[in-house]
Design a protein around this motif. Structure first.
Motif, mmCIF file in Angstrom:
data_model
loop_
_atom_site.group_PDB
_atom_site.id
_atom_site.type_symbol
_atom_site.label_atom_id
_atom_site.label_comp_id
_atom_site.label_asym_id
_atom_site.label_seq_id
_atom_site.Cartn_x
_atom_site.Cartn_y
_atom_site.Cartn_z
ATOM 1 N N SER A 28 0.920 -1.185 0.033
ATOM 2 C CA SER A 28 -0.075 -0.573 0.273
ATOM 3 C C SER A 28 0.608 0.580 -0.101
ATOM 4 O O SER A 28 0.532 2.376 -0.753
ATOM 5 C CB SER A 28 -1.219 0.133 1.115
ATOM 6 N N ILE A 29 1.821 1.530 0.851
ATOM 7 C CA ILE A 29 3.130 2.300 0.570
ATOM 8 C C ILE A 29 3.149 2.183 -0.722
ATOM 9 O O ILE A 29 3.685 3.522 -0.747
ATOM 10 C CB ILE A 29 3.902 1.682 2.175
ATOM 11 N N ALA A 30 3.988 1.723 -1.376
ATOM 12 C CA ALA A 30 4.741 1.784 -2.644
ATOM 13 C C ALA A 30 3.616 2.606 -3.233
ATOM 14 O O ALA A 30 4.148 2.756 -4.259
ATOM 15 C CB ALA A 30 5.010 0.240 -3.022
ATOM 16 N N LEU A 31 2.595 2.088 -3.309
ATOM 17 C CA LEU A 31 1.798 2.469 -4.216
ATOM 18 C C LEU A 31 1.183 3.463 -4.004
ATOM 19 O O LEU A 31 1.240 4.524 -5.025
ATOM 20 C CB LEU A 31 -0.350 1.645 -4.009
ATOM 21 N N ILE A 32 1.048 4.071 -2.988
ATOM 22 C CA ILE A 32 0.552 6.018 -2.936
ATOM 23 C C ILE A 32 2.022 6.420 -2.993
ATOM 24 O O ILE A 32 1.777 7.663 -3.626
ATOM 25 C CB ILE A 32 0.688 5.752 -1.023
ATOM 26 N N GLY A 33 3.269 5.946 -2.803
ATOM 27 C CA GLY A 33 4.301 6.762 -3.110
ATOM 28 C C GLY A 33 4.388 6.224 -4.538
ATOM 29 O O GLY A 33 5.268 8.006 -5.024
ATOM 30 N N PHE A 34 4.462 5.398 -5.580
ATOM 31 C CA PHE A 34 4.360 5.856 -6.487
ATOM 32 C C PHE A 34 3.665 6.784 -7.123
ATOM 33 O O PHE A 34 4.005 7.029 -8.600
ATOM 34 C CB PHE A 34 4.412 4.318 -7.564
ATOM 35 N N GLY A 35 2.378 6.589 -6.750
ATOM 36 C CA GLY A 35 1.262 7.250 -7.469
ATOM 37 C C GLY A 35 1.367 8.943 -7.358
ATOM 38 O O GLY A 35 1.498 9.826 -7.439
ATOM 39 N N PHE A 36 1.981 9.408 -5.888
ATOM 40 C CA PHE A 36 2.610 10.814 -6.064
ATOM 41 C C PHE A 36 3.424 10.915 -6.489
ATOM 42 O O PHE A 36 3.474 11.771 -7.203
ATOM 43 C CB PHE A 36 3.189 10.736 -4.210
ATOM 44 N N ALA A 37 4.518 10.161 -7.480
ATOM 45 C CA ALA A 37 5.756 9.928 -7.790
ATOM 46 C C ALA A 37 5.062 10.051 -9.274
ATOM 47 O O ALA A 37 5.941 11.581 -9.922
ATOM 48 C CB ALA A 37 6.601 9.074 -7.299
ATOM 49 N N ILE A 38 4.682 10.154 -9.784
ATOM 50 C CA ILE A 38 4.475 10.032 -10.975
ATOM 51 C C ILE A 38 2.865 10.932 -11.544
ATOM 52 O O ILE A 38 3.487 12.090 -12.120
ATOM 53 C CB ILE A 38 2.739 8.312 -11.164
ATOM 54 N N ALA A 39 2.508 11.654 -10.547
ATOM 55 C CA ALA A 39 1.829 13.062 -10.026
ATOM 56 C C ALA A 39 2.533 13.580 -10.434
ATOM 57 O O ALA A 39 2.718 15.326 -11.229
ATOM 58 C CB ALA A 39 1.031 12.606 -9.546
ATOM 59 N N ARG A 40 3.622 13.573 -9.239
ATOM 60 C CA ARG A 40 4.417 15.829 -9.598
ATOM 61 C C ARG A 40 5.130 14.930 -10.403
ATOM 62 O O ARG A 40 5.920 16.081 -10.604
ATOM 63 C CB ARG A 40 4.730 14.970 -7.741
ATOM 64 N N PHE A 41 5.719 13.743 -10.479
ATOM 65 C CA PHE A 41 6.819 14.036 -12.084
ATOM 66 C C PHE A 41 6.351 14.881 -13.453
ATOM 67 O O PHE A 41 6.408 15.417 -14.201
ATOM 68 C CB PHE A 41 7.579 12.412 -12.649
ATOM 69 N N GLY A 42 5.076 14.490 -13.854
ATOM 70 C CA GLY A 42 4.148 14.227 -15.081
ATOM 71 C C GLY A 42 4.060 16.123 -14.895
ATOM 72 O O GLY A 42 3.932 16.826 -15.995
ATOM 73 N N LEU A 43 3.690 17.045 -13.409
ATOM 74 C CA LEU A 43 3.650 17.958 -13.208
ATOM 75 C C LEU A 43 4.855 18.807 -13.719
ATOM 76 O O LEU A 43 4.939 19.723 -14.120
ATOM 77 C CB LEU A 43 2.910 18.062 -12.010
ATOM 78 N N PHE A 44 5.776 18.690 -13.185
ATOM 79 C CA PHE A 44 7.335 18.516 -13.289
ATOM 80 C C PHE A 44 7.866 18.735 -14.900
ATOM 81 O O PHE A 44 7.988 19.512 -15.185
ATOM 82 C CB PHE A 44 8.474 17.774 -12.076
ATOM 83 N N LEU A 45 7.473 17.835 -15.677
ATOM 84 C CA LEU A 45 7.281 17.175 -17.190
ATOM 85 C C LEU A 45 7.277 18.764 -17.959
ATOM 86 O O LEU A 45 7.670 19.551 -18.488
ATOM 87 C CB LEU A 45 7.674 16.361 -17.614
ATOM 88 N N ARG A 46 5.658 18.712 -17.452
ATOM 89 C CA ARG A 46 5.021 19.749 -18.689
ATOM 90 C C ARG A 46 5.516 21.142 -17.507
ATOM 91 O O ARG A 46 5.347 21.790 -19.165
ATOM 92 C CB ARG A 46 3.716 19.778 -17.363
ATOM 93 N N GLN A 47 5.714 21.606 -16.612
ATOM 94 C CA GLN A 47 6.662 22.964 -15.990
ATOM 95 C C GLN A 47 7.891 22.726 -16.844
ATOM 96 O O GLN A 47 7.953 24.301 -17.251
ATOM 97 C CB GLN A 47 6.899 23.364 -14.559
ATOM 98 N N ILE A 48 8.896 22.126 -17.334
ATOM 99 C CA ILE A 48 10.149 22.085 -18.263
ATOM 100 C C ILE A 48 9.910 22.172 -19.639
ATOM 101 O O ILE A 48 10.322 23.113 -19.533
ATOM 102 C CB ILE A 48 10.566 21.154 -17.266
#
Length: 147
Positions: A28-48
């Motif tokens: 569960s912790i891994a799923l939450i961590g991956f979800g958070f990382a995927i969401a934030r990384f996508g936002l980061f790539l768009r901002q870049i």
């Protein structure tokens, strides 16, 4: 001495139940961590991309990294709840001497992880089409007048 064996077996069963619960908790912790990382990384790539091209990118409202990340976080939270429920259910089955293993939670988790994996494939294949900013402005015909 034989009176202690059933008690030792029961203790081992409870310990195995706790280890199983902790494995689900780590998942569960891994799923939450991956979800958070995927969401934030996508936002980061768009901002870049905006910083480099000076243009907003278009985002698919349905298939995007933020939605996948949110779904993974929600699924991780649901998994924690289901793991706690299953732990409690098995606890009482052990206490009553009536343990019955169930495969359905494992099949559900397997199907959900496969589904989220398949949903991530379009994110890897779809590229946002944005026009590239020219490296230098076009040269105009200017005549130099010296007086």
């Amino acid at each position: 001495m034989s009176s202690k064996l059933p008690n030792i077996d029961r203790i081992r069963e409870h310990q195995a139940n706790e280890r199983t619960f902790l494995a689900w908790l780590r998942t569960s912790i891994a799923l939450i961590g991956f979800g958070f990382a995927i969401a934030r990384f996508g936002l980061f790539l768009r901002q870049i991309n905006v910083a480099i091209t000076q243009q907003e990118t278009t985002v698919n409202p349905l298939i995007n990294s933020e939605n996948l990340g949110i779904f993974l976080v929600i699924f991780g939270i649901i998994t924690i709840g289901l793991a706690a429920w299953r732990y409690n259910q098995v606890f009482w089955q052990i206490e009553q001497g009536d343990y019955r293993p169930k495969r359905l939670p494992v099949l559900i988790m397997t199907g959900a992880v496969i589904l989220f994996g398949l949903l991530s494939i379009p994110l890897l294949l779809i590229r946002n089409q944005t026009p590239q900013r020219p490296s230098s402005p076009p040269k105009q015909n200017q005549s130099i007048h010296i007086r």
